[in-house]
Design a protein around this motif. Sequence first.
Motif, PDB file in Angstrom:
ATOM      1  N   LEU A  52      19.765  54.503  32.383  1.00  0.00           N
ATOM      2  CA  LEU A  52      21.072  55.145  32.493  1.00  0.00           C
ATOM      3  C   LEU A  52      21.374  55.443  33.954  1.00  0.00           C
ATOM      4  CD1 LEU A  52      20.973  57.702  29.559  1.00  0.00           C
ATOM      5  CD2 LEU A  52      22.354  55.660  29.702  1.00  0.00           C
ATOM      6  N   CYS A  88      20.996  66.744  24.631  1.00  0.00           N
ATOM      7  CA  CYS A  88      19.770  65.978  24.902  1.00  0.00           C
ATOM      8  C   CYS A  88      18.587  66.441  24.043  1.00  0.00           C
ATOM      9  CB  CYS A  88      19.403  66.076  26.381  1.00  0.00           C
ATOM     10  SG  CYS A  88      17.939  65.102  26.742  1.00  0.00           S
ATOM     11  N   PRO A  89      18.006  65.515  23.271  1.00  0.00           N
ATOM     12  CA  PRO A  89      16.859  65.893  22.429  1.00  0.00           C
ATOM     13  C   PRO A  89      15.570  66.101  23.229  1.00  0.00           C
ATOM     14  CG  PRO A  89      17.264  63.552  22.247  1.00  0.00           C
ATOM     15  CD  PRO A  89      18.359  64.092  23.119  1.00  0.00           C
ATOM     16  N   PHE A 141      20.770  65.824  32.540  1.00  0.00           N
ATOM     17  CA  PHE A 141      20.978  64.497  33.111  1.00  0.00           C
ATOM     18  C   PHE A 141      21.743  64.524  34.433  1.00  0.00           C
ATOM     19  CE2 PHE A 141      22.890  60.312  33.582  1.00  0.00           C
ATOM     20  CZ  PHE A 141      21.750  59.536  33.466  1.00  0.00           C
ATOM     21  N   CYS A 146      13.648  61.076  29.796  1.00  0.00           N
ATOM     22  CA  CYS A 146      14.799  60.446  29.129  1.00  0.00           C
ATOM     23  C   CYS A 146      14.352  59.279  28.243  1.00  0.00           C
ATOM     24  CB  CYS A 146      15.797  59.948  30.170  1.00  0.00           C
ATOM     25  SG  CYS A 146      17.170  59.041  29.423  1.00  0.00           S
ATOM     26  N   ILE A 147      14.730  59.344  26.970  1.00  0.00           N
ATOM     27  CA  ILE A 147      14.356  58.278  26.033  1.00  0.00           C
ATOM     28  C   ILE A 147      15.541  57.340  25.760  1.00  0.00           C
ATOM     29  CG2 ILE A 147      12.483  59.554  24.925  1.00  0.00           C
ATOM     30  CD1 ILE A 147      14.485  60.262  22.657  1.00  0.00           C
ATOM     31  N   LEU A 196      21.086  57.732  24.449  1.00  0.00           N
ATOM     32  CA  LEU A 196      22.513  57.555  24.768  1.00  0.00           C
ATOM     33  C   LEU A 196      23.404  58.679  24.238  1.00  0.00           C
ATOM     34  CD1 LEU A 196      22.912  53.696  24.169  1.00  0.00           C
ATOM     35  CD2 LEU A 196      21.948  54.873  26.125  1.00  0.00           C
TER      36      LEU A 196
HETATM   37  S1  SF4 Z   1      19.988  59.374  27.040  1.00  0.00           S
HETATM   38 FE1  SF4 Z   1      18.299  60.542  28.004  1.00  0.00          FE
HETATM   39  S2  SF4 Z   1      19.279  62.231  29.128  1.00  0.00           S
HETATM   40 FE2  SF4 Z   1      20.804  61.376  27.691  1.00  0.00          FE
HETATM   41  S3  SF4 Z   1      20.666  62.641  25.860  1.00  0.00           S
HETATM   42 FE3  SF4 Z   1      19.298  60.886  25.487  1.00  0.00          FE
HETATM   43  S4  SF4 Z   1      17.274  61.520  26.263  1.00  0.00           S
HETATM   44 FE4  SF4 Z   1      18.766  63.009  27.062  1.00  0.00          FE
END
Ligand code: SF4
Lengths: 57, 299
Positions: free
Chosen positions: B227, B244-245, B250, B259-260, B263
């Motif tokens: 990302l 965000c889980p 971010f 970050c997984i 999205l």
């Molecule tokens: S894409 Fe990454 S930063 Fe965005 S919500 Fe998911 S885990 Fe969190």
Amino acid sequence: MSENRKPGRKPDQTIDKAPLWLSLFFLALLLIGIAIDEPGRVLEQARQICLSCIGVG
Amino acid sequence: MEFVRKWVQTVAGFLMNGYWLFPWTRNIYQGPLKVLCAPGLNCYSCPAATTCCPLGALQQLLGGVRLAIASGQYFFGWYIVGAMGLMGGFLGRMICGWACPFGFCQELLHKLPSPKFEIPRGLRHLKFAILLLFVILLPLLAVDEFGLGSPWFCKYICPAGTLEAGVPLLILQPGLRETIGFLFFSKFVIMTAFIAWAVMASRPFCRVACPLGAFYALFGKVRAVRLRLDAHKCTNCNACHQVCPMGVKFNESPDDTECIACLACMHQACKFDAISLEFCGLPLTGARGKRLAATEKTG
Ligand code: SF4
């Protein structure tokens, strides 16, 4: 400010090759493993119940 | 997009656990597919497992390295590390978000109604210590009189092994029940604790203890799919924090190793199109992806 945040960066102008080189490196490791028949050993282990994994070994 | 991700997680889970004859054979799958490395944490002693667990296989190879060398075989884990690195180089922790059955289990558990708590940020470092100590150093160095090491992470910690393999195999093979002792009960407590924690906090095992997640996290800054934050468009409204889980902020740390790539921040939170998905620096989504998501919503 990290590279990822730089304002005005046009992401479609440059290809970031680092992940590709890195993947190539790991592909080489994978091929070395195949060449020396490591997958055969992995298969042999994976076909048996791993007693340690289930907590009785 | 969340709907698509759930489907991908389901399909990946079934592909890694596609052997459904086990209630009749009362044994694990022993076919040739087991040579393939699962992308996520999925115990290969699970009766339904069709692939091998990269962590289990790596520990077994490291534990047996002395015997292998003595017999002229230089099995140092080339194949497994190569496969893990190849997946990490392309996707990094996106695998955790899209193709890990144990991560998916935790997401489902977190949907159960209960009080919800945050996980202290400092605990995230523990998984790197577990990777180094329990997956690499102890299997390699703590050997018995025959020069054989144990898979320490599998043996003493892995809750996925207890859940996916231990419990089902004890049900399927009554003979195994006579062999259980303190080790099984301690692992059972660890599994139960992580299950309870997953109900109350988002993905605790992934964030605190998963060595596979720790390995993929090493690719946080150099993975092909990642990302990107456009600092011009970001208003620092902090909406991305709420969804965000993994507890990532971010807009403050767009290269966060946690970050997984689920999205959620891009599709559910950011109204300013400041977050986009890229492959090696080339845009995959962004303004167009956002418009598509909006069209999907309005039907
Ligand atoms: S894409 Fe990454 S930063 Fe965005 S919500 Fe998911 S885990 Fe969190």
